[in-house]
Design an enzyme around this catalytic site. Structure first.
Site, PDB file in Angstrom:
ATOM      1  N   ASP A 108      -4.513  14.940  68.968  1.00  9.65           N
ATOM      2  CA  ASP A 108      -3.118  14.741  68.574  1.00  9.65           C
ATOM      3  C   ASP A 108      -2.993  13.337  67.979  1.00  9.65           C
ATOM      4  O   ASP A 108      -3.217  12.344  68.661  1.00  9.65           O
ATOM      5  CB  ASP A 108      -2.236  14.890  69.826  1.00  9.65           C
ATOM      6  CG  ASP A 108      -0.762  14.954  69.486  1.00  9.65           C
ATOM      7  OD1 ASP A 108      -0.434  14.955  68.280  1.00  9.65           O
ATOM      8  OD2 ASP A 108       0.053  14.998  70.425  1.00  9.65           O
ATOM      9  N   ASP A 167      -0.356  17.305  62.540  1.00  7.40           N
ATOM     10  CA  ASP A 167      -1.032  16.215  63.234  1.00  7.40           C
ATOM     11  C   ASP A 167      -1.650  16.635  64.561  1.00  7.40           C
ATOM     12  O   ASP A 167      -1.975  15.799  65.377  1.00  7.40           O
ATOM     13  CB  ASP A 167      -0.025  15.083  63.485  1.00  7.40           C
ATOM     14  CG  ASP A 167       1.201  15.562  64.257  1.00  7.40           C
ATOM     15  OD1 ASP A 167       1.375  16.785  64.415  1.00  7.40           O
ATOM     16  OD2 ASP A 167       1.980  14.716  64.719  1.00  7.40           O
ATOM     17  N   GLU A 168      -1.767  17.934  64.791  1.00 10.82           N
ATOM     18  CA  GLU A 168      -2.125  18.377  66.134  1.00 10.82           C
ATOM     19  C   GLU A 168      -2.953  19.653  66.061  1.00 10.82           C
ATOM     20  O   GLU A 168      -2.605  20.577  65.323  1.00 10.82           O
ATOM     21  CB  GLU A 168      -0.808  18.645  66.880  1.00 10.82           C
ATOM     22  CG  GLU A 168      -0.925  18.808  68.350  1.00 10.82           C
ATOM     23  CD  GLU A 168       0.432  19.141  68.981  1.00 10.82           C
ATOM     24  OE1 GLU A 168       1.473  18.961  68.318  1.00 10.82           O
ATOM     25  OE2 GLU A 168       0.421  19.613  70.122  1.00 10.82           O
TER      26      GLU A 168
END
Lengths: 377, 363
Positions: free
Chosen positions: B17, B112-113
């Protein structure tokens, strides 16, 4: 407001302006018809904010005035009346109109005429007179190629260009392009181009009816509206703002195969094939073979579907160049062939993944470009 | 534990993350912002909402989804930056490209994860930490950004672990330690335990995951219904959900709640434009073209309506989404309407580029 007119005339007026009445709207008064009693006639106006139609009905006006009345109710009521004298009076409670005809009398609640959106007046600006027949044909040739979804507003319009002694109309939805160019009887003073909503042109065709007198087209100096002045009515349309794609570069300059066939036969074969293409992606396949060993050239139109079955139709054709094949969305084919309707058409192709070009034989005023479907043969 | 359990059956899942992704990207691209509180989001004239806050800003209590005006009151020195989804997308592509070099089993959760199943890449018991450190180092080398990494035998453990180490952290939960790791944490960390369930559990003094793991089955059934067994298993650290590289997307969308109700006007149009850009960027990230666009409007009185339309041709183009959403808005909005929320959702996705039949375009 106090006037009388014939039911028949009033009904005709309502029918004419009715098509400009808004259906889905956020401005409720655009579902009304504006009645304006002036001098010796009654003016009817309707607008959906994209187009506005006005027409005039002969009337005996005793007292001038104006009022906006819900269009649907008024139309339904008036068309049910006998063809007799109508008396239209609004003198009672505010914004109410009384309509009397024979032994029927109604009171209809309307709205203040001042709340009705102003109909733009297109006075001075570029102006040209057009033969209705020329206009009808040009619109018919291009309007079906305009986009119907709103994702690119300029593509819902028809590019319309006046230059010297010619009028060019072009429409494109990203998959096909229609370009029609006609000669004008007189040169225009300056080159001008506008994008007119395809819907406005469709309504114009309907309004033209069988009019033979020239239509005056006026483009406002600001380039935001244009006016079509007809015998029966005036129509003002918004002009779509934006840049139309450079369509000329989309028309292929050369081809590898040219196939000339009868439009009627081609259309019939395409319609039959479309029945079988219906459950697929509407794919209609075309194979063109040049004449061989004394046998005439051939145009083969086919479709197949895993579940339904398949169909092949064949016709004689003059095929120049290489044997070739290409697949199109059946609807795009029927659209252009149905518009051409008679005579002969040339289909020019280069490869199964390059645009196909349709041109009527015996006239160089029309070019229709269709992108193929890429399929596994 | 038998030998076969520890080798053949052992999974190593990593949850990676990015730290304050949007804000970190801004600090990366604009060195003058480094070390300063940065908030990414709409302009503060009452309407903007925080999309991301740098750690410097978070120290002042600024959080995502908070109205921008409030965020700037809490942290008056913060620098506000408008989101640049194209740039975030570009970096996200680099990061995910690297993840996919490690393992094909990468499940995208957002720009983003992601979850990575690296079971095959770390066959020895001491290797999870090495793999995690490698991921952090390589992400930093390729992008200059930091990522927090959590590793464990399940998605649940990996995700909780990555959150534990933030920012720039590494937390590895060794096999067998799952229950001990999760036990002291509040019940809300568990997937599927929402605010209502938290309140119901609190009423029975069940506050931690350990409490939940020991709770009477009947109590859990009363609260979770037929999900009771699954929740109890999760509380014991048992989570067999696989990492799914391709998720079956039904819809992709975004919405904004305004900090004050908005009527029609440039502000509302600007919101439509920004949401369309964000949805377009997400569709692009997933390689999807949407066939249907739905506009969601919540009125000031919480009445909520949706209006949808089909596109002539599936698209992921932000401009197309904006035009269509504006058209839907125009068809719906009345002059006096005030809205508290606007959202755009896309659905009815076109088959991927693998389709055999394609209608070619003129341009």
């Amino acid at each position: 407001m106090r006037l009388s007119c014939l039911q028949e005339n009033f009904k005709r007026g309502l029918d004419i302006v009715g098509r400009a009445v808004a259906t889905r709207t956020t401005l409720p008064i655009t579902q009304d018809v504006l009645l304006v009693a002036e001098e010796s006639r009654l003016k009817l106006c309707a607008t959906n904010l994209e187009i506005a139609i006005s027409c005039w009905v002969g009337a005996k006006v005793e007292e001038e005035g104006s009022l906006a009345i819900p269009a649907r109710l008024l139309s339904e009521f008036v068309s049910s009346l006998p063809n007799d004298r109508l008396d239209i009076i609004s003198s009672g409670p505010a914004n109410q109109v009384q309509i009397k005809c024979a032994r029927t009398e109604a009171h209809i609640s309307g709205h203040d005429a001042d709340d009705f959106p102003p109909i733009p007046s297109v006075g001075d600006g570029f102006s040209v007179q057009l033969d209705p027949e020329v206009l009808r044909k040009a619109i018919g040739r291009v309007v079906f190629a305009a986009a119907t979804d709103e994702s690119r507003p300029v593509l819902t319009g028809v590019y319309t260009e006046f230059e010297d002694r010619s009028l060019t109309m072009a429409a494109a939805d990203g998959f096909r392009l229609s370009v029609h160019k006609v000669a004008l009887s007189e040169a225009v003073p300056e080159k001008i181009s506008v994008i007119v909503p395809a819907r406005a042109y469709s309504e114009l065709t309907r309004l033209l009816g069988d009019q033979t007198d020239p239509v005056t087209v006026t483009i406002s100096a600001s380039g935001t509206q244009l006016l079509f002045h007809l015998n029966s009515a005036d129509m003002v349309s918004q002009i779509i703002q934006g840049t139309f794609p450079n369509y000329q570069q989309l028309i292929p300059k050369s081809h590898g195969t040219r196939c000339v066939a009868d439009v009627g036969e081609f259309l019939r074969s395409t319609k039959i094939a479309s029945v079988f293409a219906r459950d697929g992606s509407g794919i209609v396949r075309i194979q063109m073979g040049p004449s061989d060993d004394g046998l005439p050239g051939k145009l083969v139109v086919s479709a197949r579907s895993e579940e339904v079955g398949d169909n092949t139709g064949e016709m004689d054709a003059v095929v120049d160049g290489d044997a070739s094949k290409i697949a199109f969305n059946g609807r795009y084919l029927t659209d252009v062939l149905a518009e051409l309707s008679t005579g002969q058409v040339a289909l020019e192709t280069t490869s199964p993944s390059s645009p196909g070009v349709f041109r009527p034989i015996g006239a160089d005023d029309y070019t229709h470009v269709v992108m193929p479907m890429f399929v596994q043969w | 534990m038998t030998a076969s359990d520890s080798e053949a059956g052992r999974r190593l899942i990593i949850h990676a993350d990015m730290d304050a992704f949007y804000a970190s990207v801004e600090q990366l691209d604009r060195p003058e912002l480094r070390g300063r509180p940065v908030v990414v989001g709409g302009s503060p004239e009452g309407r903007g909402v925080v999309a991301a806050a740098s750690y410097e800003a978070r120290r002042f209590g600024v959080r995502s989804a908070m109205p921008m005006a409030r965020a700037l009151r809490m942290c008056p020195d913060a620098v506000r930056v408008s989101p640049r989804f194209d740039r975030y997308h570009e970096l996200s592509q680099i990061i995910f490209g690297f993840y996919r070099e490690l393992t094909p089993l990468v499940e995208t959760l957002a720009l983003d994860e992601a979850y990575l199943d690296v079971s095959a890449a770390a066959p020895l018991p001491d290797e999870p930490l090495r793999v995690c450190l490698e991921i952090k180092a390589e992400v930093r080398r390729r992008t200059g950004l930091t990522v927090s990494v959590g590793a464990g035998a399940s998605k649940l453990v990996a995700k909780v672990a990555s959150g534990h180490g933030k920012p720039d952290g590494v937390v590895v939960v060794p096999a067998g330690d799952e229950a001990a790791f999760l036990g002291p944490l509040p019940v809300a960390v568990l997937w599927g335990v929402g605010p209502k369930a938290v309140a119901a559990l609190e009423a029975r003094a069940i506050r931690t995951v350990a409490h939940l793991a020991e709770a009477e089955p009947a109590v859990l059934r009363a609260i979770f219904g037929n999900r009771a067994l699954a929740v109890a298993a999760m509380a014991r650290g048992e989570d067999q959900r696989p990492v799914e590289p391709v998720r079956d997307h039904k819809s992709v969308g975004a919405e904004r709640t305004f900090s004050r109700d908005l009527g029609d006007g440039p502000e509302l149009r600007a919101v439509v434009e920004r949401i369309a850009a964000e949805v377009g960027s997400r569709l692009g990230a997933q390689g999807l073209d949407a066939g249907t666009v739905t506009l969601k409007l919540r009125y000031f009185d919480f009445r909520t309506i949706t209006r949808q339309t089909r596109l002539g041709e599936p698209s992921a183009d932000a401009e197309v989404l904006r035009n269509v959403a504006c058209r839907l808005l125009e068809q719906t909005i009345q002059p006096a309407d005030r809205f508290r929320l606007l959202g755009i959702t896309t659905s009815n996705f076109a088959p991927s580029g693998a389709a055999r039949v394609t209608q070619l375009r003129l341009w």
